[in-house]
Design an enzyme around this catalytic site. Structure first.
Site, PDB file in Angstrom:
ATOM      1  N   GLU A 284       0.842  -1.210   0.000  1.00 33.78           N
ATOM      2  CA  GLU A 284       0.000   0.000   0.000  1.00 33.78           C
ATOM      3  C   GLU A 284       0.873   1.255   0.000  1.00 33.78           C
ATOM      4  O   GLU A 284       0.550   2.239  -0.652  1.00 33.78           O
ATOM      5  CB  GLU A 284      -0.956   0.019   1.189  1.00 33.78           C
ATOM      6  CG  GLU A 284      -2.006  -1.074   1.160  1.00 33.78           C
ATOM      7  CD  GLU A 284      -2.834  -1.103  -0.122  1.00 33.78           C
ATOM      8  OE1 GLU A 284      -3.130  -0.034  -0.673  1.00 33.78           O
ATOM      9  OE2 GLU A 284      -3.174  -2.209  -0.578  1.00 33.78           O
ATOM     10  N   TRP A 287       1.501   1.817  -3.443  1.00 36.25           N
ATOM     11  CA  TRP A 287       0.476   2.564  -4.202  1.00 36.25           C
ATOM     12  C   TRP A 287       0.697   4.067  -4.057  1.00 36.25           C
ATOM     13  O   TRP A 287       0.466   4.841  -4.975  1.00 36.25           O
ATOM     14  CB  TRP A 287      -0.938   2.178  -3.740  1.00 36.25           C
ATOM     15  CG  TRP A 287      -1.444   0.958  -4.446  1.00 36.25           C
ATOM     16  CD1 TRP A 287      -1.460  -0.320  -3.965  1.00 36.25           C
ATOM     17  CD2 TRP A 287      -1.993   0.892  -5.786  1.00 36.25           C
ATOM     18  NE1 TRP A 287      -1.991  -1.170  -4.908  1.00 36.25           N
ATOM     19  CE2 TRP A 287      -2.328  -0.452  -6.024  1.00 36.25           C
ATOM     20  CE3 TRP A 287      -2.239   1.840  -6.779  1.00 36.25           C
ATOM     21  CZ2 TRP A 287      -2.890  -0.872  -7.235  1.00 36.25           C
ATOM     22  CZ3 TRP A 287      -2.796   1.423  -7.991  1.00 36.25           C
ATOM     23  CH2 TRP A 287      -3.115   0.083  -8.202  1.00 36.25           C
ATOM     24  N   TRP A 315     -20.370  12.631 -19.305  1.00 35.77           N
ATOM     25  CA  TRP A 315     -20.800  12.903 -17.927  1.00 35.77           C
ATOM     26  C   TRP A 315     -22.129  13.651 -17.936  1.00 35.77           C
ATOM     27  O   TRP A 315     -22.389  14.454 -18.833  1.00 35.77           O
ATOM     28  CB  TRP A 315     -19.761  13.764 -17.188  1.00 35.77           C
ATOM     29  CG  TRP A 315     -18.402  13.134 -17.088  1.00 35.77           C
ATOM     30  CD1 TRP A 315     -17.268  13.521 -17.741  1.00 35.77           C
ATOM     31  CD2 TRP A 315     -18.040  11.989 -16.322  1.00 35.77           C
ATOM     32  NE1 TRP A 315     -16.227  12.688 -17.416  1.00 35.77           N
ATOM     33  CE2 TRP A 315     -16.670  11.735 -16.548  1.00 35.77           C
ATOM     34  CE3 TRP A 315     -18.737  11.130 -15.464  1.00 35.77           C
ATOM     35  CZ2 TRP A 315     -15.988  10.676 -15.964  1.00 35.77           C
ATOM     36  CZ3 TRP A 315     -18.052  10.074 -14.875  1.00 35.77           C
ATOM     37  CH2 TRP A 315     -16.703   9.864 -15.117  1.00 35.77           C
ATOM     38  N   ASN A 351     -10.484   3.439   3.280  1.00 37.45           N
ATOM     39  CA  ASN A 351     -10.194   3.234   1.861  1.00 37.45           C
ATOM     40  C   ASN A 351     -11.313   2.489   1.123  1.00 37.45           C
ATOM     41  O   ASN A 351     -11.710   2.886   0.027  1.00 37.45           O
ATOM     42  CB  ASN A 351      -8.873   2.487   1.693  1.00 37.45           C
ATOM     43  CG  ASN A 351      -8.552   2.227   0.233  1.00 37.45           C
ATOM     44  OD1 ASN A 351      -8.419   3.170  -0.555  1.00 37.45           O
ATOM     45  ND2 ASN A 351      -8.472   0.968  -0.153  1.00 37.45           N
ATOM     46  N   TRP A 369     -15.678  12.610 -12.285  1.00 41.40           N
ATOM     47  CA  TRP A 369     -14.815  12.293 -11.138  1.00 41.40           C
ATOM     48  C   TRP A 369     -14.127  13.544 -10.572  1.00 41.40           C
ATOM     49  O   TRP A 369     -13.820  13.601  -9.379  1.00 41.40           O
ATOM     50  CB  TRP A 369     -13.773  11.227 -11.507  1.00 41.40           C
ATOM     51  CG  TRP A 369     -12.798  11.612 -12.589  1.00 41.40           C
ATOM     52  CD1 TRP A 369     -12.888  11.340 -13.917  1.00 41.40           C
ATOM     53  CD2 TRP A 369     -11.561  12.350 -12.441  1.00 41.40           C
ATOM     54  NE1 TRP A 369     -11.823  11.859 -14.608  1.00 41.40           N
ATOM     55  CE2 TRP A 369     -10.992  12.477 -13.728  1.00 41.40           C
ATOM     56  CE3 TRP A 369     -10.905  12.906 -11.358  1.00 41.40           C
ATOM     57  CZ2 TRP A 369      -9.783  13.138 -13.954  1.00 41.40           C
ATOM     58  CZ3 TRP A 369      -9.695  13.571 -11.582  1.00 41.40           C
ATOM     59  CH2 TRP A 369      -9.152  13.678 -12.855  1.00 41.40           C
ATOM     60  N   TRP A 392      -9.286   8.727  -7.556  1.00 37.57           N
ATOM     61  CA  TRP A 392     -10.516   9.036  -8.302  1.00 37.57           C
ATOM     62  C   TRP A 392     -10.448   8.514  -9.723  1.00 37.57           C
ATOM     63  O   TRP A 392     -11.412   7.943 -10.240  1.00 37.57           O
ATOM     64  CB  TRP A 392     -10.795  10.545  -8.268  1.00 37.57           C
ATOM     65  CG  TRP A 392     -11.491  10.915  -6.998  1.00 37.57           C
ATOM     66  CD1 TRP A 392     -10.916  11.343  -5.840  1.00 37.57           C
ATOM     67  CD2 TRP A 392     -12.901  10.820  -6.734  1.00 37.57           C
ATOM     68  NE1 TRP A 392     -11.885  11.526  -4.876  1.00 37.57           N
ATOM     69  CE2 TRP A 392     -13.109  11.223  -5.399  1.00 37.57           C
ATOM     70  CE3 TRP A 392     -13.997  10.437  -7.500  1.00 37.57           C
ATOM     71  CZ2 TRP A 392     -14.381  11.242  -4.815  1.00 37.57           C
ATOM     72  CZ3 TRP A 392     -15.268  10.462  -6.921  1.00 37.57           C
ATOM     73  CH2 TRP A 392     -15.452  10.859  -5.595  1.00 37.57           C
TER      74      TRP A 392
HETATM   75  P1  FAD Z   1      -3.178   2.226   5.352  1.00 37.51           P
HETATM   76  O1  FAD Z   1      -3.973   1.112   4.770  1.00 37.51           O
HETATM   77  O2  FAD Z   1      -2.710   2.094   6.725  1.00 37.51           O
HETATM   78  O3  FAD Z   1      -1.954   2.456   4.341  1.00 37.51           O
HETATM   79  C1  FAD Z   1      -0.743   3.103   4.741  1.00 37.51           C
HETATM   80  C2  FAD Z   1      -0.430   4.231   3.798  1.00 37.51           C
HETATM   81  O4  FAD Z   1      -0.267   3.757   2.453  1.00 37.51           O
HETATM   82  C3  FAD Z   1      -1.524   5.275   3.713  1.00 37.51           C
HETATM   83  O5  FAD Z   1      -1.456   6.175   4.772  1.00 37.51           O
HETATM   84  C4  FAD Z   1      -1.266   5.902   2.358  1.00 37.51           C
HETATM   85  O6  FAD Z   1      -0.221   6.854   2.409  1.00 37.51           O
HETATM   86  C5  FAD Z   1      -0.798   4.713   1.536  1.00 37.51           C
HETATM   87  N1  FAD Z   1      -1.937   4.132   0.833  1.00 37.51           N
HETATM   88  C6  FAD Z   1      -2.801   3.191   1.281  1.00 37.51           C
HETATM   89  N2  FAD Z   1      -3.703   2.888   0.331  1.00 37.51           N
HETATM   90  C7  FAD Z   1      -3.410   3.653  -0.738  1.00 37.51           C
HETATM   91  C8  FAD Z   1      -3.976   3.803  -2.037  1.00 37.51           C
HETATM   92  N3  FAD Z   1      -5.011   3.082  -2.446  1.00 37.51           N
HETATM   93  N4  FAD Z   1      -3.419   4.694  -2.875  1.00 37.51           N
HETATM   94  C9  FAD Z   1      -2.347   5.426  -2.519  1.00 37.51           C
HETATM   95  N5  FAD Z   1      -1.765   5.330  -1.293  1.00 37.51           N
HETATM   96  C10 FAD Z   1      -2.292   4.452  -0.421  1.00 37.51           C
HETATM   97  N6  FAD Z   1      -4.886   8.662   0.122  1.00 37.51           N
HETATM   98  C11 FAD Z   1      -4.304   9.794   0.596  1.00 37.51           C
HETATM   99  O7  FAD Z   1      -3.310   9.704   1.311  1.00 37.51           O
HETATM  100  N7  FAD Z   1      -4.800  11.019   0.270  1.00 37.51           N
HETATM  101  C12 FAD Z   1      -5.890  11.175  -0.533  1.00 37.51           C
HETATM  102  O8  FAD Z   1      -6.287  12.302  -0.813  1.00 37.51           O
HETATM  103  C13 FAD Z   1      -6.544  10.004  -1.007  1.00 37.51           C
HETATM  104  N8  FAD Z   1      -7.678  10.087  -1.757  1.00 37.51           N
HETATM  105  C14 FAD Z   1      -8.278   8.931  -2.214  1.00 37.51           C
HETATM  106  C15 FAD Z   1      -9.422   9.034  -3.016  1.00 37.51           C
HETATM  107  C16 FAD Z   1     -10.050   7.883  -3.500  1.00 37.51           C
HETATM  108  C17 FAD Z   1     -11.283   8.006  -4.355  1.00 37.51           C
HETATM  109  C18 FAD Z   1      -9.527   6.624  -3.181  1.00 37.51           C
HETATM  110  C19 FAD Z   1     -10.191   5.378  -3.682  1.00 37.51           C
HETATM  111  C20 FAD Z   1      -8.391   6.513  -2.393  1.00 37.51           C
HETATM  112  C21 FAD Z   1      -7.744   7.654  -1.907  1.00 37.51           C
HETATM  113  N9  FAD Z   1      -6.590   7.580  -1.093  1.00 37.51           N
HETATM  114  C22 FAD Z   1      -5.990   8.728  -0.650  1.00 37.51           C
HETATM  115  C23 FAD Z   1      -5.936   6.289  -0.826  1.00 37.51           C
HETATM  116  C24 FAD Z   1      -6.375   5.586   0.472  1.00 37.51           C
HETATM  117  O9  FAD Z   1      -7.772   5.541   0.561  1.00 37.51           O
HETATM  118  C25 FAD Z   1      -5.807   6.247   1.728  1.00 37.51           C
HETATM  119  O10 FAD Z   1      -4.418   6.439   1.588  1.00 37.51           O
HETATM  120  C26 FAD Z   1      -6.042   5.368   2.960  1.00 37.51           C
HETATM  121  O11 FAD Z   1      -7.411   5.138   3.142  1.00 37.51           O
HETATM  122  C27 FAD Z   1      -5.455   6.053   4.183  1.00 37.51           C
HETATM  123  O12 FAD Z   1      -5.731   5.316   5.336  1.00 37.51           O
HETATM  124  P2  FAD Z   1      -4.575   4.617   6.164  1.00 37.51           P
HETATM  125  O13 FAD Z   1      -3.497   5.588   6.439  1.00 37.51           O
HETATM  126  O14 FAD Z   1      -5.238   3.946   7.318  1.00 37.51           O
HETATM  127  O15 FAD Z   1      -4.056   3.553   5.121  1.00 37.51           O
END
Ligand code: FAD
Length: 476
Positions: A284, A287, A315, A351, A369, A392
């Site tokens: 993650e 990602w 759209w 997420n 989006w 998005w």
């Molecule tokens: P954990 O699961 O603990 O993951 C650890 C870290 O890995 C996160 O803090 C984040 O930095 C990174 N990470 C995890 N999942 C993703 C992912 N799918 N994509 C990219 N990085 C990821 N994340 C943001 O940090 N900022 C945003 O503005 C953002 N907008 C999003 C919008 C949409 C529509 C979607 C589907 C996802 C978005 N995410 C965003 C990705 C993800 O949802 C969040 O990073 C995550 O929910 C943060 O929670 P956590 O720190 O508990 O994640």
């Protein structure tokens, strides 16, 4: 004063921490008197000005950083204005001989940094940059053909095929003397906090911005969440994810620190987290790296479809009442509403629910989006220039390695699967607090007391979306 005695200026950006801050460490090692600055530039930096929730976070994070620096006998200078001119002016005021910063990857920021480097070269001021906020510099990860990656898995494999990320640096222990004082703005004058009304009570209850808060959250995650991560990270009612995203966004903790803390947990005494939880968590972080790789190569990721064929997508003009219902969490679909209310109350959303709510806006309401991206930008404490548009675009199908267009989340089934006991919905939708899981995630949601009726027919809106996406595919 010899040239080597002139001050070193550390320019803090999205790296509001003392530990694992290579620019700060290098400046201290230079042996020069130290000056430290944060510059608020809402005109030339970022993809757009900060949203409300991020402004709240920034205020508190700067307050904590100022306190941490004060404890070391140093002051954080606050300046506001176009960064290039503001930093150059400060260097002149201080008579600084060297400037240190950690690298940034957004288009506007890179332009600012490059211009300043060139300017300082002319002035024989040393300008040194360091890698701190990404594990892998975007330009070093390339396909065999020397191109950037467009698909996540080979990208991450390529990252992992080289040397592992370096060890994080400790917070500096010995600090040089401070450079002579210069004027600083007063943080309160920046008016980053909401007033009239102050809507930040939910954010205050949920978060502790700052480096100490970030390290505390990491500790909690290592102790409680990590072992559950692989099995339960998709269940929003379970505290199985780290919630480190806003801390990472503002650089209160670095990905290097996370990487090595999580790896070290695999050697911890019982309960040792399963290896698959560790790998899943690191993937993650991967990602996040991938999103920044995309933004590095396409600076307008928040406004332009990564896949140009989506430019022709049909759209719908948003129906104001539907958009408002989505923003306020009153769509009549409990998991969507719980997510949107979690976002409004706490500045964060799980997420899985981000994917469900985004899919609902894009596919069931057929709203562009970019409108959803902008709402998240304003309301998320972790609003991130790369992760948000990449997320998005991924849901829309227009992004890199995106979900196929025919994947339309059914919010009722998603609720049944990922919130099977209804706990998440009950926590955020008080109208449904006394309902059973079967009633909450029932096949045909219906108005219940104060809870609204569904704003769209799922079947019909799904068919409409499939037709619109199929037309795009055929027109390809
Ligand atoms: P954990 O699961 O603990 O993951 C650890 C870290 O890995 C996160 O803090 C984040 O930095 C990174 N990470 C995890 N999942 C993703 C992912 N799918 N994509 C990219 N990085 C990821 N994340 C943001 O940090 N900022 C945003 O503005 C953002 N907008 C999003 C919008 C949409 C529509 C979607 C589907 C996802 C978005 N995410 C965003 C990705 C993800 O949802 C969040 O990073 C995550 O929910 C943060 O929670 P956590 O720190 O508990 O994640």
């Amino acid at each position: 004063m010899t040239h080597a005695d002139t001050p070193a200026l550390v320019w803090f950006r999205d790296d509001l921490r003392l530990a694992d801050n290579p620019a700060l460490t290098a400046a201290i090692e230079s042996g020069r008197p130290l000056a430290l600055v944060y510059c608020l530039d809402e005109e030339t930096e970022g993809i757009r000005p900060l949203g409300g929730a991020a402004r709240w976070w920034l205020h508190h994070s700067l307050e904590r950083l100022s306190e941490d620096l004060a404890a070391k006998g140093h002051r954080l200078i606050l300046r506001r204005g176009k960064a290039a001119a503001t930093i150059e002016r400060l260097v002149d005021e201080l008579g600084a001989g060297a400037v240190f910063w950690n690298r940034r990857y957004g288009g506007a920021e890179r332009a600012v940094d490059a211009a300043l480097k060139a300017r300082f070269k002319e002035k024989t001021v040393a300008a040194e940059s360091r890698q701190a906020n990404l594990l892998f510099e975007p330009w070093t990860v390339q396909t065999k053909e020397g191109q950037s990656f467009r698909v996540y898995s080979p990208f991450w494999r390529a990252c992992l095929s080289g040397s592992p990320p370096r060890q994080p640096l400790p917070a500096p222990e010995t600090w040089p003397k401070a450079a002579d004082e210069v004027a600083s703005d007063d943080l309160d004058d920046w008016k980053l906090l909401p007033r009239h009304p102050d809507w930040s009570g939910g954010l205050r209850a949920a978060w502790t911005p700052g480096e100490a808060g970030a390290l505390q959250r990491l500790d909690d995650f290592l102790e409680n969440g990590l072992r559950l991560y692989a099995a339960h990270r998709d269940e929003p009612a379970i505290d199985a994810t780290s919630r480190l995203s806003p801390h990472l966004r503002f650089g209160e903790i670095s990905p290097f620190q996370l990487w090595h803390a999580v790896e070290a947990a695999s050697h911890a005494a019982s309960p040792t987290p399963p290896r698959r939880s560790i790998d899943k968590f690191l993937s993650e972080l991967g990602w996040r790296e991938f999103s920044w790789h995309l933004l590095f190569h396409q600076a307008d990721l928040a406004t332009r479809n990564f896949q140009p064929r989506f430019d022709a997508f049909g759209w719908q003009q948003p129906v104001a009442a539907q958009l408002k219902a989505w923003q306020q969490g009153s769509t009549g679909f409990p998991i969507v509403d719980a997510g949107m209310r979690q976002l409004w109350q706490t500045g964060w959303m799980h997420n899985r629910v981000r994917m469900i709510t985004a899919s609902f806006l894009i596919k069931n309401l057929l709203i562009d989006w970019r409108i959803g991206e902008a709402w998240f930008w304003d309301t998320l404490v972790d609003a991130d220039a790369a992760n948000n548009p990449a997320g998005w675009q991924w849901v829309a199908g227009s992004g890199a390695d995106a979900a196929p267009y025919f994947r339309i989340f059914n919010p009722i089934r998603q609720g049944e699967t990922y919130d099977s006991k209804g706990d998440y919905v009950r926590a955020f939708v008080p109208e449904l607090a006394n309902r059973s899981a079967a009633e909450i995630h029932g096949k045909t949601p219906s108005a219940a007391g104060d809870y609204p009726a569904p704003i769209v027919d799922l079947d019909a809106s799904r068919k409409r979306a499939l037709a619109a996406f199929a037309a795009l595919k055929n027109g390809d």
